[in-house]
Motif scaffolding. Structure first.
Motif, PDB file in Angstrom:
ATOM      1  N   SER A   1       0.849  -1.192   0.000  1.00 13.14           N
ATOM      2  CA  SER A   1       0.000   0.000   0.000  1.00 13.14           C
ATOM      3  C   SER A   1       0.883   1.241   0.000  1.00 13.14           C
ATOM      4  N   ASP A   2       0.720   2.176   0.960  1.00 13.70           N
ATOM      5  CA  ASP A   2       1.453   3.435   0.880  1.00 13.70           C
ATOM      6  C   ASP A   2       2.684   3.496   1.774  1.00 13.70           C
ATOM      7  N   GLU A   3       3.087   2.363   2.362  1.00 12.99           N
ATOM      8  CA  GLU A   3       4.310   2.384   3.165  1.00 12.99           C
ATOM      9  C   GLU A   3       5.542   2.659   2.300  1.00 12.99           C
ATOM     10  N   GLY A   4       5.458   2.391   1.009  1.00 15.60           N
ATOM     11  CA  GLY A   4       6.575   2.673   0.121  1.00 15.60           C
ATOM     12  C   GLY A   4       6.405   3.949  -0.680  1.00 15.60           C
ATOM     13  N   ASN A   5       5.512   4.823  -0.227  1.00 13.75           N
ATOM     14  CA  ASN A   5       5.211   6.046  -0.969  1.00 13.75           C
ATOM     15  C   ASN A   5       6.218   7.135  -0.609  1.00 13.75           C
ATOM     16  N   GLY A   6       7.433   7.002  -1.140  1.00 17.18           N
ATOM     17  CA  GLY A   6       8.472   7.990  -0.883  1.00 17.18           C
ATOM     18  C   GLY A   6       9.318   7.635   0.321  1.00 17.18           C
ATOM     19  N   ALA A   7      10.478   8.258   0.362  1.00 22.84           N
ATOM     20  CA  ALA A   7      11.447   7.942   1.409  1.00 22.84           C
ATOM     21  C   ALA A   7      11.132   8.635   2.735  1.00 22.84           C
ATOM     22  N   CYS A   8      10.285   9.647   2.699  1.00 25.09           N
ATOM     23  CA  CYS A   8       9.922  10.382   3.919  1.00 25.09           C
ATOM     24  C   CYS A   8       8.419  10.574   3.928  1.00 25.09           C
ATOM     25  N   GLY A   9       7.758  10.093   4.964  1.00 26.42           N
ATOM     26  CA  GLY A   9       6.310  10.258   5.060  1.00 26.42           C
ATOM     27  C   GLY A   9       5.932  11.711   5.237  1.00 26.42           C
ATOM     28  N   ALA A  10       4.840  12.110   4.563  1.00 26.64           N
ATOM     29  CA  ALA A  10       4.435  13.511   4.574  1.00 26.64           C
ATOM     30  C   ALA A  10       3.379  13.841   5.629  1.00 26.64           C
ATOM     31  N   MET A  11       2.590  12.862   6.031  1.00 31.26           N
ATOM     32  CA  MET A  11       1.421  13.164   6.842  1.00 31.26           C
ATOM     33  C   MET A  11       1.784  13.488   8.297  1.00 31.26           C
ATOM     34  N   ALA A  12       0.881  14.198   8.958  1.00 24.63           N
ATOM     35  CA  ALA A  12       1.123  14.591  10.346  1.00 24.63           C
ATOM     36  C   ALA A  12       1.260  13.383  11.257  1.00 24.63           C
ATOM     37  N   ASP A  13       0.571  12.285  10.920  1.00 23.86           N
ATOM     38  CA  ASP A  13       0.632  11.093  11.759  1.00 23.86           C
ATOM     39  C   ASP A  13       1.572  10.032  11.196  1.00 23.86           C
ATOM     40  N   ALA A  14       2.470  10.426  10.285  1.00 24.68           N
ATOM     41  CA  ALA A  14       3.469   9.483   9.764  1.00 24.68           C
ATOM     42  C   ALA A  14       4.556   9.240  10.802  1.00 24.68           C
ATOM     43  N   ASP A  15       5.173   8.073  10.726  1.00 19.69           N
ATOM     44  CA  ASP A  15       6.264   7.701  11.624  1.00 19.69           C
ATOM     45  C   ASP A  15       7.409   7.206  10.754  1.00 19.69           C
ATOM     46  N   GLN A  16       8.480   8.009  10.670  1.00 23.65           N
ATOM     47  CA  GLN A  16       9.566   7.682   9.750  1.00 23.65           C
ATOM     48  C   GLN A  16      10.272   6.384  10.130  1.00 23.65           C
ATOM     49  N   VAL A  17      10.455   6.149  11.409  1.00 24.35           N
ATOM     50  CA  VAL A  17      11.141   4.931  11.843  1.00 24.35           C
ATOM     51  C   VAL A  17      10.318   3.703  11.452  1.00 24.35           C
ATOM     52  N   LYS A  18       9.001   3.776  11.630  1.00 30.61           N
ATOM     53  CA  LYS A  18       8.154   2.633  11.273  1.00 30.61           C
ATOM     54  C   LYS A  18       8.152   2.397   9.762  1.00 30.61           C
ATOM     55  N   ILE A  19       8.158   3.474   8.969  1.00 28.94           N
ATOM     56  CA  ILE A  19       8.245   3.311   7.514  1.00 28.94           C
ATOM     57  C   ILE A  19       9.514   2.561   7.147  1.00 28.94           C
ATOM     58  N   GLN A  20      10.632   3.025   7.676  1.00 30.91           N
ATOM     59  CA  GLN A  20      11.919   2.428   7.314  1.00 30.91           C
ATOM     60  C   GLN A  20      12.047   1.003   7.848  1.00 30.91           C
ATOM     61  N   THR A  21      11.510   0.742   9.033  1.00 30.59           N
ATOM     62  CA  THR A  21      11.525  -0.615   9.585  1.00 30.59           C
ATOM     63  C   THR A  21      10.686  -1.549   8.723  1.00 30.59           C
ATOM     64  N   THR A  22       9.551  -1.059   8.257  1.00 27.58           N
ATOM     65  CA  THR A  22       8.692  -1.866   7.379  1.00 27.58           C
ATOM     66  C   THR A  22       9.406  -2.210   6.085  1.00 27.58           C
ATOM     67  N   LEU A  23      10.079  -1.229   5.484  1.00 27.54           N
ATOM     68  CA  LEU A  23      10.792  -1.491   4.236  1.00 27.54           C
ATOM     69  C   LEU A  23      11.856  -2.576   4.432  1.00 27.54           C
ATOM     70  N   GLY A  24      12.568  -2.513   5.554  1.00 30.79           N
ATOM     71  CA  GLY A  24      13.580  -3.525   5.835  1.00 30.79           C
ATOM     72  C   GLY A  24      12.973  -4.896   6.059  1.00 30.79           C
TER      73      GLY A  24
END
Length: 351
Positions: free
Chosen positions: A210-233
């Protein structure tokens, strides 16, 4: 060139339904990709997009995947480009005389009920950093593109109403929920926004990011950069171990297979994330106050250089990414005024 609602057959019981990009000037909403899959006798739809045309494409896809007697609609997160046709669960169930279930993430319920408030909050964070009308106007104006907007079905429930399960895939451990006798795994990730989940379809080997891979940095106010990067790994490891074979996502209009999933796609996103953080650190200019508009301009140059803007790149989303990057570096606005300087809070309280 893809067209809204184009169908990509993955196998005889799985179809990817392609969405479209955002074009505010033309009044065109973005539409997240959806998956239609048959797991035994269960019709599984992962996200429902928006617009009547996309709804018709979903109906066509349900006819392609073979006979089914139950309907299961899964929402990956609450953004309007993924949820506006969710009442399709009722339509499909009524037409086939089949029981229907629809599940959504509990943390995203508020934004699904009141998307205007969610987007006003998002735009308030970048007031003075990007050219836009007053947030109270810009938020509802954006949401108005996503019509018809029907995010709930008669039988909508939250995933969190089910007992949480521990799910093991290869050497990876997740928490989430399973459906269709374990053929469908919903894995909690919560990076792109507060309630985000990803979906693994066991029998066809598809992992829907879904949108966990939507760019290298999450844009939304409730985004969590560490969780995005952990998910990608974690997803990269699933592919390296053969626990998944095909990757789909919310806004890339393709199916990625095998080795190309990890390199260049997932590893590329992680490399972009580290490059953007490094560039952002340099753009702060040391320990003095940072003027957010100037920082955003420099950050936009770094995004362009790395290709890390994700789907629907525009000045507004870039500013939202820049705010998140400043916060990730530990800076905070010095006041609530639009465009106020940002700086690092003192390590010790003043005298």
């Amino acid at each position: 060139m893809t067209a809204l609602g184009e169908l990509i057959g993955i196998d005889d019981r799985t179809v990817l339904v392609l969405g479209q990009e955002l074009d505010v000037e033309r009044g065109q909403p973005d539409v997240g990709n959806a998956l239609v899959h048959r797991a035994g006798e269960t019709l599984v739809i992962v996200d429902t997009g928006v617009t009547d045309a996309f709804r018709a494409a979903l109906r066509e896809a349900t006819d392609r995947v073979g006979p089914w007697s139950r309907v299961l609609v899964l929402t990956t997160h609450g953004h309007p480009d993924h949820v506006a046709n969710n009442d399709l669960a009722d339509e499909l169930a009524g037409g086939a005389g089949a029981p229907a279930e629809h599940f959504v993430p509990a943390p995203d319920l508020d934004q699904m009920r009141d998307p205007d408030a969610y987007w006003v909050r998002a735009f308030e964070r970048v007031e003075g950093m990007a050219p836009l009308p007053a947030p109270a106007v810009a938020g509802p104006a954006l949401v108005s593109l996503f019509r018809p907007y029907r995010p709930f079905a008669a039988g909508t429930r939250t995933y969190e109403e089910r007992p949480l399960e521990r799910i093991r895939l290869g050497s990876s451990r997740f928490t989430g929920w399973t459906f269709a006798d374990g053929a469908v795994r919903v894995l909690r990730t919560h990076g792109h926004c507060a309630g985000h989940v990803i979906v693994h379809l066991r029998d066809c080997g598809v992992l829907h990011l879904s949108d966990e891979g939507n760019g290298a940095c999450g844009a939304m106010a409730d985004a969590d950069q560490v969780k995005i990067q952990t998910t990608l790994g974690a997803v990269a490891l699933l592919f390296e171990e053969g626990e998944a074979a095909l990757l789909t996502d919310g806004h890339t209009f393709a199916v990625r297979r095998g080795a190309e999933v990890v390199v260049p796609f997932l590893d590329g996103l992680l490399e972009q994330a580290t490059a953007l953080q490094t560039a952002a650190l340099g753009a702060t200019g040391g320990n003095g106050p940072v003027v957010p508009g100037e920082f955003t301009a420099r950050y936009a140059q770094a995004v362009a250089a790395t290709g890390g803007g994700g789907a629907n790149p525009n000045a507004l989303f870039l500013a939202m990414m820049a705010v998140n990057q400043l916060r990730e570096l530990g800076l905070r606005p010095e006041s609530a005024a639009p465009g106020a300087p940002w700086s690092r809070p003192p390590l010790r309280p003043g005298p």
